[in-house]
Write a protein that holds these residues in place. Structure first.
Motif, PDB file in Angstrom:
ATOM      1  N   ALA A   1       0.866  -1.180   0.000  1.00  0.00           N
ATOM      2  CA  ALA A   1       0.000   0.000   0.000  1.00  0.00           C
ATOM      3  C   ALA A   1       0.898   1.224   0.000  1.00  0.00           C
ATOM      4  O   ALA A   1       1.936   1.227   0.663  1.00  0.00           O
ATOM      5  N   VAL A   2       0.517   2.246  -0.734  1.00  0.00           N
ATOM      6  CA  VAL A   2       1.330   3.466  -0.769  1.00  0.00           C
ATOM      7  C   VAL A   2       0.462   4.714  -0.705  1.00  0.00           C
ATOM      8  O   VAL A   2      -0.699   4.707  -1.113  1.00  0.00           O
ATOM      9  N   GLY A   3       1.087   5.800  -0.226  1.00  0.00           N
ATOM     10  CA  GLY A   3       0.477   7.119  -0.322  1.00  0.00           C
ATOM     11  C   GLY A   3       1.021   7.773  -1.585  1.00  0.00           C
ATOM     12  O   GLY A   3       2.159   7.517  -1.978  1.00  0.00           O
TER      13      GLY A   3
ATOM     14  N   THR B   1       9.920   5.017   3.793  1.00  0.00           N
ATOM     15  CA  THR B   1      10.161   5.679   5.078  1.00  0.00           C
ATOM     16  C   THR B   1      10.167   4.629   6.192  1.00  0.00           C
ATOM     17  O   THR B   1       9.720   3.499   5.998  1.00  0.00           O
TER      18      THR B   1
ATOM     19  N   PHE C   1       3.004   7.960   9.961  1.00  0.00           N
ATOM     20  CA  PHE C   1       2.977   8.540   8.632  1.00  0.00           C
ATOM     21  C   PHE C   1       3.924   9.746   8.616  1.00  0.00           C
ATOM     22  O   PHE C   1       4.413  10.198   9.655  1.00  0.00           O
ATOM     23  N   GLU C   2       4.151  10.304   7.434  1.00  0.00           N
ATOM     24  CA  GLU C   2       5.137  11.372   7.254  1.00  0.00           C
ATOM     25  C   GLU C   2       4.550  12.735   7.650  1.00  0.00           C
ATOM     26  O   GLU C   2       3.344  12.904   7.754  1.00  0.00           O
TER      27      GLU C   2
ATOM     28  N   VAL D   1       4.882   6.858  -1.569  1.00  0.00           N
ATOM     29  CA  VAL D   1       5.628   6.608  -0.335  1.00  0.00           C
ATOM     30  C   VAL D   1       5.009   5.420   0.404  1.00  0.00           C
ATOM     31  O   VAL D   1       3.788   5.246   0.419  1.00  0.00           O
ATOM     32  N   GLY D   2       5.893   4.583   0.938  1.00  0.00           N
ATOM     33  CA  GLY D   2       5.443   3.417   1.699  1.00  0.00           C
ATOM     34  C   GLY D   2       6.521   3.032   2.693  1.00  0.00           C
ATOM     35  O   GLY D   2       7.537   3.736   2.822  1.00  0.00           O
ATOM     36  N   MET D   3       6.330   1.907   3.382  1.00  0.00           N
ATOM     37  CA  MET D   3       7.265   1.558   4.462  1.00  0.00           C
ATOM     38  C   MET D   3       7.893   0.174   4.328  1.00  0.00           C
ATOM     39  O   MET D   3       8.562  -0.282   5.247  1.00  0.00           O
TER      40      MET D   3
ATOM     41  N   THR E   1      -3.385   3.997  -1.793  1.00  0.00           N
ATOM     42  CA  THR E   1      -4.518   3.948  -0.856  1.00  0.00           C
ATOM     43  C   THR E   1      -4.939   5.341  -0.386  1.00  0.00           C
ATOM     44  O   THR E   1      -6.014   5.521   0.164  1.00  0.00           O
ATOM     45  N   ASN E   2      -4.062   6.327  -0.585  1.00  0.00           N
ATOM     46  CA  ASN E   2      -4.351   7.685  -0.069  1.00  0.00           C
ATOM     47  C   ASN E   2      -3.396   8.677  -0.705  1.00  0.00           C
ATOM     48  O   ASN E   2      -2.361   8.285  -1.246  1.00  0.00           O
TER      49      ASN E   2
ATOM     50  N   ALA F   1      -0.578  11.364   0.026  1.00  0.00           N
ATOM     51  CA  ALA F   1       0.369  11.449   1.143  1.00  0.00           C
ATOM     52  C   ALA F   1       0.104  12.693   1.995  1.00  0.00           C
ATOM     53  O   ALA F   1      -0.615  13.606   1.581  1.00  0.00           O
TER      54      ALA F   1
ATOM     55  N   LEU G   1      -4.380  11.562   7.979  1.00  0.00           N
ATOM     56  CA  LEU G   1      -4.263  10.207   7.421  1.00  0.00           C
ATOM     57  C   LEU G   1      -4.637   9.176   8.475  1.00  0.00           C
ATOM     58  O   LEU G   1      -4.296   9.336   9.642  1.00  0.00           O
TER      59      LEU G   1
ATOM     60  N   VAL H   1      -6.393   3.152   4.766  1.00  0.00           N
ATOM     61  CA  VAL H   1      -5.464   2.314   3.994  1.00  0.00           C
ATOM     62  C   VAL H   1      -6.021   0.892   3.897  1.00  0.00           C
ATOM     63  O   VAL H   1      -6.111   0.294   2.823  1.00  0.00           O
TER      64      VAL H   1
HETATM   65  N1  HPA Z   1       2.838   6.837   3.910  1.00  0.00           N
HETATM   66  C1  HPA Z   1       3.574   5.739   4.183  1.00  0.00           C
HETATM   67  N2  HPA Z   1       3.117   4.513   4.001  1.00  0.00           N
HETATM   68  C2  HPA Z   1       1.886   4.349   3.478  1.00  0.00           C
HETATM   69  C3  HPA Z   1       1.075   5.438   3.173  1.00  0.00           C
HETATM   70  C4  HPA Z   1       1.569   6.762   3.384  1.00  0.00           C
HETATM   71  O1  HPA Z   1       0.893   7.786   3.131  1.00  0.00           O
HETATM   72  N3  HPA Z   1      -0.100   4.930   2.703  1.00  0.00           N
HETATM   73  C5  HPA Z   1       0.020   3.590   2.715  1.00  0.00           C
HETATM   74  N4  HPA Z   1       1.223   3.222   3.191  1.00  0.00           N
END
Ligand code: HPA
Length: 277
Positions: free
Chosen positions: A82-84, A162, A167-168, A184-186, A209-210, A212, A220, A225
């Motif tokens: 999943a990423v922002g 990250t 979240f950031e 961005v993701g982890m 999923t969103n 950032a 967030l 997510v």
């Molecule tokens: N930031 C970091 N990881 C994520 C995010 C995000 O906005 N959304 C889903 N994983």
């Protein structure tokens, strides 16, 4: 013996038949995974955060996971995440077939080539090439599949990893955007690099999923997510299964040659010298 593995969240196994669980011992601990068949082919499934999503991204045992798949005989991995999004053209619900990544993690176990702490034949100082972190053959299979299934996808994207688990900040996202990140993701680091260190092919399909932090102006939540990943579950499963079918049976990429030239000749010669004494 499974040739292909999928690393991702739970629920992705649904399309498989004849599923069984198996535990694999590794120098880094035990890994539990599932093996099933799809279209007559065996596929391994590994839930990155554990079966009940209990392991946060900074504590995932990435080395055990990748070693476990390698030990099983897996040559090719598709990682899902999943990423922002930092890029307004990449909207929530879109798939991104990542082509680059930037590592902003801080405290993970990044390598199998860990000097004295490594398994016996991996002690030499080793630097693998990581210019292209993702396997071009698997990327092509995913892109072809997304096209065939008419899914909303982006054929390229730079992922900033990250540390999390928070979240950031808005400023971090602004900085990452200037540096060239799209999403961005982890979890991509060190997963992708560890696969390369063992000569395995690795590619990743990210689900936006969103937007950032600071991009949409909203707070967030992890709940959003999870909700979006659930919503995209059916499409993601279809994309993954089609991709597995589209991956060529014979590897023609360079991933398997990652270790060639990665260890200094002088060190190899020194070792050889010792052996001959
Ligand atoms: N930031 C970091 N990881 C994520 C995010 C995000 O906005 N959304 C889903 N994983």
């Amino acid at each position: 013996m499974p040739r292909v593995a999928i690393i991702g969240g739970s629920g992705l196994e649904e399309l498989l038949e004849e599923i069984h669980e198996t535990n694999v011992e590794t120098p880094y601990g035990q890994v539990s995974l599932r093996i099933g068949t799809y279209g007559g082919e065996e596929i391994a499934f590994l839930s990155r955060h554990g079966p009940s999503h209990a392991v946060p991204p900074h504590r995932v045992n990435y080395r055990a996971n990748i070693w476990g798949l390698w030990k099983l005989g897996v040559e090719r991995i598709i990682g899902t995440s999943a990423v922002g999004s930092l890029n307004l053209s990449m909207k929530p619900g879109d798939f991104v077939v990542l082509d680059q990544l930037i590592d902003f993690t801080k405290s993970r176990r990044y390598t199998f080539y860990d000097g004295e702490d490594s398994p016996h034949d991996m002690k030499a100082v080793t630097h693998v090439d990581f210019t292209e972190p993702y396997c071009p053959e698997i990327r092509k299979a995913i892109i072809d599949s997304a096209k065939e299934l008419r899914l909303p996808y982006h054929p390229q994207g730079t992922y900033a990893c990250t540390e999390g688990p928070r979240f950031e900040t808005r400023a971090e996202i602004r900085a990452l955007k200037i540096l060239g990140a799209d999403v961005v993701g982890m979890t991509q680091c060190p997963e992708a690099a560890l696969a390369r260190e063992l000569g395995m092919c690795y590619a990743s399909v990210a689900v936006v999923t969103n937007y950032a932090a600071g991009i949409s102006g909203r707070k967030l939540t992890h709940t959003e997510v999870i909700e979006l990943m659930k919503e995209k579950g059916r499409e993601l499963r279809a994309l993954l299964m089609r991709s597995v079918t589209n991956i060529p049976k014979i590897r023609r990429c360079e991933c398997g040659k990652a270790l060639e030239g990665a260890t200094a000749e002088t060190e190899k010669e020194t070792e050889k010298g010792h052996d001959e004494e």
